[in-house]
Design a protein around this motif. Structure first.
Motif, PDB file in Angstrom:
ATOM      1  N   ILE A 138      16.801  60.270  -0.930  1.00  0.00           N
ATOM      2  CA  ILE A 138      16.100  58.779  -1.655  1.00  0.00           C
ATOM      3  C   ILE A 138      15.393  59.023  -2.079  1.00  0.00           C
ATOM      4  CG2 ILE A 138      15.285  56.957  -0.377  1.00  0.00           C
ATOM      5  CD1 ILE A 138      16.668  57.217   2.138  1.00  0.00           C
ATOM      6  N   ALA A 142      12.303  54.006  -4.791  1.00  0.00           N
ATOM      7  CA  ALA A 142      13.776  52.910  -4.417  1.00  0.00           C
ATOM      8  C   ALA A 142      13.068  51.564  -3.735  1.00  0.00           C
ATOM      9  CB  ALA A 142      14.228  53.880  -3.362  1.00  0.00           C
ATOM     10  N   LEU A 155       7.919  53.333  -2.300  1.00  0.00           N
ATOM     11  CA  LEU A 155       8.662  52.570  -2.086  1.00  0.00           C
ATOM     12  C   LEU A 155       8.326  50.914  -1.654  1.00  0.00           C
ATOM     13  CD1 LEU A 155      10.212  54.563   0.995  1.00  0.00           C
ATOM     14  CD2 LEU A 155      10.758  55.070  -1.473  1.00  0.00           C
ATOM     15  N   ASP A 211      18.667  49.894  -2.953  1.00  0.00           N
ATOM     16  CA  ASP A 211      19.036  50.680  -3.129  1.00  0.00           C
ATOM     17  C   ASP A 211      19.387  51.812  -1.625  1.00  0.00           C
ATOM     18  OD1 ASP A 211      18.119  50.936  -6.536  1.00  0.00           O
ATOM     19  OD2 ASP A 211      16.278  51.305  -5.448  1.00  0.00           O
TER      20      ASP A 211
END
Length: 244
Positions: free
Chosen positions: A15, A19, A47, A152
């Motif tokens: 990850i 994202a 994030l 995502d």
């Protein structure tokens, strides 16, 4: 092909910073706490998190916020009696917030998964949430143009998965999981048990495995008899030692 992961840390590997992460749960019901804890250990930062709430207490999503990993929260219910982590960050200007009415949140996620370019909805007309949005009068009623939400990554919690990624959920813990699974480029799921293909009645599958990329069992994998065509015979959280 769905990947069966040995640990939550393996499940969240890769990850990226920046994202957009869709996080299932209605409060703590259906919150993928083990995946969130693994994401904290993984270290991804900056994030954008899309979820119904903005964290409860000091665990789960609240722990991710407290770790300083989240730049923006998109949610429908940011404040409640135990949302002190988010409250502190927001009041000090350390996090951005986009409030989305709950029905709109669900529909925008569904639209993201269904490939719908945009839709008109009457919710929030005449409120500050309508500012800057295109309006249209349809049959005498004013609507706002709303755009899909895509992620995502989606982190969700289901009850049981087979090795092909087909999912069942446990009562209200289902909430946003099914729509988030369709709206993300990668869907990562924590479950109470993983069974063999054919051990879940196809009629009770909620999220087909085609939408699921990674699955991890957060309790010892339960041995479910092949007669588990009846969903009532699938293991309960109490039987697997997992949270609801």
């Amino acid at each position: 092909m769905t990947q069966i992961c040995a640990t939550a840390d393996e499940a969240v590997a890769g990850i990226a910073d920046g994202a957009t992460v869709l996080v299932g749960g209605f409060g703590m019901a259906g919150m993928p706490v083990d995946l969130i804890d693994a994401l904290i250990r993984h270290g991804a930062t900056d994030l954008t998190v899309v979820s119904n709430n903005a964290g409860n207490g000091d665990t789960g999503l609240a722990a991710l916020l407290a770790a300083g990993r989240v730049r923006k929260v998109v949610c429908s219910f940011p404040r409640q009696s135990d949302s002190w982590v988010f409250d502190g960050l927001y009041r000090s200007g350390q996090i951005e917030l986009e409030v989305v009415p709950q029905g709109n949140l669900a529909e925008r996620l569904r639209a993201g998964g269904a490939g719908i370019g945009a839709f008109f909805c009457p919710t929030a007309v005449g409120t500050p949430l309508a500012e800057g949005k295109e309006t249209r009068v349809i049959d005498g009623r004013t609507y706002l143009l709303e755009y899909p939400i895509k992620g995502d990554v989606a982190l969700i919690k289901a009850h049981v998965s087979d090795r092909l990624g087909n999912l069942t959920y446990r009562k209200t813990a289902r909430n946003f999981g099914p729509v988030m699974a369709t709206a993300a480029a990668m869907t990562i799921v924590q479950v109470s048990a993983i069974v063999e293909p054919g051990q879940i009645d196809p009629e009770v599958v909620v999220t087909p495995g085609i939408f699921v990329n990674r699955v991890v069992a957060v309790a010892p994998i339960a041995q479910v008899p092949s007669a588990a065509a009846n969903p009532a015979t699938l293991p309960t959280p109490a039987e697997t030692g997992a949270r609801a």
